[in-house]
Design an enzyme around this catalytic site. Structure first.
Site, PDB file in Angstrom:
ATOM      1  N   ARG A   1       7.466   2.946  -9.656  1.00  0.00           N
ATOM      2  CA  ARG A   1       7.868   3.424  -8.319  1.00  0.00           C
ATOM      3  C   ARG A   1       9.117   4.320  -8.382  1.00  0.00           C
ATOM      4  O   ARG A   1       9.262   5.225  -7.559  1.00  0.00           O
ATOM      5  CB  ARG A   1       8.112   2.236  -7.393  1.00  0.00           C
ATOM      6  CG  ARG A   1       6.812   1.639  -6.904  1.00  0.00           C
ATOM      7  CD  ARG A   1       7.019   0.474  -5.992  1.00  0.00           C
ATOM      8  NE  ARG A   1       5.770   0.135  -5.329  1.00  0.00           N
ATOM      9  CZ  ARG A   1       5.592  -0.954  -4.595  1.00  0.00           C
ATOM     10  NH1 ARG A   1       6.579  -1.801  -4.417  1.00  0.00           N
ATOM     11  NH2 ARG A   1       4.428  -1.181  -4.031  1.00  0.00           N
TER      12      ARG A   1
ATOM     13  N   GLY B   1      -2.478  -3.685  -5.132  1.00  0.00           N
ATOM     14  CA  GLY B   1      -2.268  -4.943  -5.840  1.00  0.00           C
ATOM     15  C   GLY B   1      -2.593  -4.932  -7.327  1.00  0.00           C
ATOM     16  O   GLY B   1      -1.977  -4.211  -8.106  1.00  0.00           O
TER      17      GLY B   1
ATOM     18  N   GLY C   1      -0.120  -3.041  -0.181  1.00  0.00           N
ATOM     19  CA  GLY C   1      -0.590  -3.243   1.198  1.00  0.00           C
ATOM     20  C   GLY C   1      -0.914  -1.936   1.911  1.00  0.00           C
ATOM     21  O   GLY C   1      -1.889  -1.853   2.664  1.00  0.00           O
TER      22      GLY C   1
ATOM     23  N   LYS D   1     -11.299 -12.522  -2.688  1.00  0.00           N
ATOM     24  CA  LYS D   1     -11.841 -12.991  -1.412  1.00  0.00           C
ATOM     25  C   LYS D   1     -12.327 -11.883  -0.498  1.00  0.00           C
ATOM     26  O   LYS D   1     -11.620 -10.900  -0.265  1.00  0.00           O
ATOM     27  CB  LYS D   1     -10.754 -13.762  -0.668  1.00  0.00           C
ATOM     28  CG  LYS D   1     -10.460 -15.116  -1.291  1.00  0.00           C
ATOM     29  CD  LYS D   1      -9.513 -15.860  -0.404  1.00  0.00           C
ATOM     30  CE  LYS D   1      -9.419 -17.316  -0.812  1.00  0.00           C
ATOM     31  NZ  LYS D   1      -8.434 -18.008   0.016  1.00  0.00           N
TER      32      LYS D   1
HETATM   33  C1  3PG Z   1       5.172  -3.280  -1.470  1.00  0.00           C
HETATM   34  O1  3PG Z   1       5.758  -3.844  -2.412  1.00  0.00           O
HETATM   35  O2  3PG Z   1       3.927  -3.245  -1.352  1.00  0.00           O
HETATM   36  C2  3PG Z   1       5.996  -2.517  -0.478  1.00  0.00           C
HETATM   37  O3  3PG Z   1       7.290  -2.337  -0.947  1.00  0.00           O
HETATM   38  C3  3PG Z   1       5.987  -3.182   0.872  1.00  0.00           C
HETATM   39  O4  3PG Z   1       6.589  -4.430   0.797  1.00  0.00           O
HETATM   40  P1  3PG Z   1       6.365  -5.495   1.966  1.00  0.00           P
HETATM   41  O5  3PG Z   1       4.938  -5.984   1.845  1.00  0.00           O
HETATM   42  O6  3PG Z   1       7.383  -6.566   1.778  1.00  0.00           O
HETATM   43  O7  3PG Z   1       6.540  -4.760   3.278  1.00  0.00           O
END
Ligand code: 3PG
Length: 395
Positions: free
Chosen positions: A34, A353, A376, A195
């Site tokens: 990142r 993920g 996410g 899932k």
């Molecule tokens: C992540 O690690 O996917 C992003 O930095 C967002 O983090 P968060 O799900 O805590 O908002």
């Protein structure tokens, strides 16, 4: 984008939202992808003479200061990737920030503390956004992976300052547009993971968008069970049978082929190379066995599908890839996708993920057209949702 900024930014202060939510072990980052992603934006602004103030969250401190969640924890990692010294500023607005800006010279970089120490960040409080905006001349969002959050630094700031997409945000949006927004057909999507319940919205969106939907991981078990296959002791959400049947119907109507495995790798216990390991047809899974990976015939058939496609979107592993030999299907299909990409016949975009870890383990993360740094946010984009951080830049 940054192309819309003047060539000389000396004397200007850039507020740059980045994602430094890095995986940590023993006080240092285990993966700096990142930071590498935002390096071009930071250096471009610094080279043009701006004072660059980095805004980032770190973990989920819930609106309170927390010593182990200060962004000071990642200063060393960021300095190493940028090959530049940075100034840590333990606030996000107010006199300490103003004083620090006074000390910074043109081209210098400062890192503000964890934006989530202030409740107004997650509450998207306009007063907080305005207080931060008072320190900057313009705002750059280079954190696609946090763009699914409508927070003060991911969304709110865009209302108070001229706003630009950073280079990483720009590349991400271009890649995602090429994958699902405006793709070359036929398009295949690989959706794996444990899932179905966590990816229902993704599946519902994809059936109307892609021509081939490849289901892997524990999700495939739920699909197989919904079709009347006995999956033994496999991870399976039996209560979702009706939902899965509806998704299959929708896919049928939309001209999307849902690919489920013919053969699978099973064992009676989940361990590395167990004695009970065997490969069988999906109709031959024993009561005491669990499905842990797709079988070789299934992988071959899926490789043939990819050879007919122009675009691939990949989210989630096909099997229990962290444990050998249940990484075989993920590795083999990822390598096929990488080879087709290198040949120029496939545009391949992956994210979310475990996906990046799975592709890295297969040794092909660099061979895909684009691998997103988002977890996410990538999933929400695959669900077809508008991401507030992106929408704020557009308006
Ligand atoms: C992540 O690690 O996917 C992003 O930095 C967002 O983090 P968060 O799900 O805590 O908002």
């Amino acid at each position: 984008t940054l192309d819309d900024l003047p060539a000389d930014l000396s004397g200007q202060v850039a507020l740059v939202r980045v994602d430094l939510n890095l995986p940590m072990k023993d006080g240092s980052a285990t993966d700096v992808t990142r930071v590498e992603a935002v390096r071009p934006t930071i250096l471009e602004l610094a080279d043009k003479g701006a004072k660059v103030l980095l805004l980032a969250h770190f973990g989920r401190p819930g609106g309170k200061r927390h010593s182990t969640l200060s962004t000071s924890m990642v200063v060393g990692d960021v300095e190493q990737v940028l090959d530049k010294e940075i100034m840590f500023i333990p606030e996000i607005a107010g006199p300490v920030v103003a004083q620090s800006i006074g000390i910074l010279r043109a081209g210098d970089i400062g890192l503000l503390d964890n934006t989530r120490f202030w409740p107004g960040e997650e509450g998207n409080d306009p007063n907080l956004a305005q207080a931060m905006a008072a320190h900057g001349d313009f705002y750059v969002n280079d954190a696609f992976s946090a763009a699914h959050r409508a927070h003060a630094t991911t969304e709110g700031l865009a209302h108070f300052l001229p706003a630009y997409a950073g280079r990483s945000m720009e590349a991400e949006l271009k890649a995602l547009d090429a994958a699902l927004g405006n793709p070359q057909a036929p398009v295949a999507a690989v959706v794996g993971g444990a899932k179905v319940s966590t990816k229902l919205a993704v599946l519902e969106h994809l059936v109307g968008k892609v021509q081939h939907l490849i289901i892997g991981g524990g999700m495939a078990n739920t699909f197989l069970a919904a079709r009347g296959v006995n999956v033994g002791k496999s991870l399976c959400e039996h209560d979702l049978a009706d939902t899965v049947a509806r998704i299959m119907d929708e896919a049928d109507h939309a001209g999307c082929t849902v690919h489920l495995p013919y053969d699978v790798v099973v064992a009676t216990e989940f361990a590395a190379n167990p004695a009970s390991l065997r490969t069988c047809n999906v109709h031959e899974v024993g009561e005491d066995e669990m499905i842990l990976d797709l079988g070789p015939q299934a992988v071959e058939a899926l490789a043939d599908v990819l050879k007919t496609c122009r675009t691939l979107v990949w989210n989630g592993p096909l099997g229990a890839f962290e444990t050998e030999p249940f990484d075989a299907a993920t590795n083999a299909l990822a390598r096929t996708a990488a080879a087709l990409t290198l040949e120029g016949s496939l545009i391949s975009v992956a994210g979310g993920g475990d996906t990046v870890a799975a592709l890295a383990q297969a040794g092909v993360a660099d061979d895909f057209t684009y691998v997103s740094t988002a977890g996410g946010a990538f999933l929400e984009w695959m669900e077809g949702r508008v991401l507030p951080g992106v929408a704020a830049l557009e308006t």
